[in-house]
Every structure is written in C-alpha cells, then in structure tokens.
Scaffold this active site. Structure first.
Site, short mmCIF file in Angstrom:
data_model
loop_
_atom_site.label_atom_id
_atom_site.label_comp_id
_atom_site.label_asym_id
_atom_site.label_seq_id
_atom_site.Cartn_x
_atom_site.Cartn_y
_atom_site.Cartn_z
CB VAL A 59 -0.74 0.29 1.30
CG1 VAL A 59 -1.84 1.04 1.17
CG2 VAL A 59 -2.01 -1.28 1.19
CB CYS A 60 3.91 2.34 2.18
SG CYS A 60 3.14 2.07 3.54
CG ASP A 61 5.87 0.69 -4.01
OD1 ASP A 61 4.60 0.64 -5.43
OD2 ASP A 61 6.49 -0.46 -4.82
#
Length: 166
Positions: A59-61
């Site tokens: 999700v951060c990516d």
C-alpha cells in the site's frame, strides 16, 4: 484521536490529531543524504504530505507511486512522503523504482514529525497512514488519518485539496 489499527489490532497513537485550520507544526526529518529538512524548507509552496508506515509494503508503494505520478501535474505543490524508514532505504527504493517527483523523508531519528502530527505508533515505532495538505501560509487545509494503517487513503480528495489552495 485517530484510533489507528494495524491489521485490525489497536495501536497507541503518539501526539494529537491535527484539524483543518490549525497551524502546521514544525518538525525536523532527514533527507536521503541525512541532511535535516523542516517545514520551513518548503515555505511558499503548498505541501501535500503523504505519510506511510514503510515504503517497502504494497500500500505504501502504491501511495508513493500515485503521488509521484500526480506531483508533476500540481504546479506549486511540493509532495513530501514521510515514513520512519531509514533514509538509505528510502533513497534505494526511489532509485530502483524511478521515483523522482516526490521527496522521501525519514522520521526515524526523532519521530519529530510523527509526534507533532499525531501519527507515531508507539508499539511499532512506525508512522500511521495519513495525508495532510498545508498551504503557503502554513495552515493545514486537509487532514486524513487512515484508521487502518494497511488501507489506502482517499487519493482524489487529497489531490483536490492541494489543487484548491494553489
């Protein structure tokens, strides 16, 4: 309080939630070259601050890639991605993934940003997912605390908020 959870489990938030209209708190984080970066360094620009737990997670990516794609279309907006990852890891990830329109910054050393913006997670020494838009006068104009840290933020609302204060 944001009431952060991590994979459904409650975690302890350090700091106080910000609200629209607040003056953006000061902070010091580290650039990928270990130089200190403060809110004042981007004075005169709208700041879209994308807060992520760890750049090496799916999700951060996706969040970092999305704001990287949008950053060049936003004009006088500086996109800052802040996590508690080590600066070297952030720099390596950006280089490996062609990320060059956002500035990745590390709050690993002091959690200065995390505590000031109410996103530090005590149990994990990570930051909870959030988005802030700060105008050219250092006023907070948009706040989203994503309660479940593994969920995506509302990208469109954040981008619209940044465009609205240009």
């Amino acid at each position: 309080m944001a009431n952060f959870t991590w994979q459904g489990n409650p975690v302890t938030q350090i700091g106080t939630d910000l609200r629209v209209g607040d003056t953006a708190p000061k902070f010091t984080v580290l650039a990928n070259d270990l130089s200190p970066v403060t809110l004042t360094d981007s004075k005169g620009k709208v700041r879209l601050i994308s807060v992520i737990p760890s750049i090496d997670t799916p999700v951060c990516d996706a969040q970092t890639r999305r704001f990287n794609e949008e950053a060049s279309k936003l004009g006088n907006v500086q996109v800052l991605t802040i996590s508690a990852d080590l600066p070297f890891a952030q720099g390596n990830w950006c280089a490996a993934n062609g990320i060059d329109n956002v500035q990745t910054l590390s709050d690993h050393r002091d959690l200065s940003f995390g505590e000031a913006y109410g996103v530090a997670i005590q149990e994990l020494r990570l930051l909870g997912r959030a988005i802030f838009v700060v105008d050219t006068n250092d006023k907070v104009t948009y706040v989203e605390y994503v309660n479940e840290s593994t969920d995506h933020p509302n990208y469109e609302a954040a981008l619209d908020a940044a465009r609205a204060v240009l």
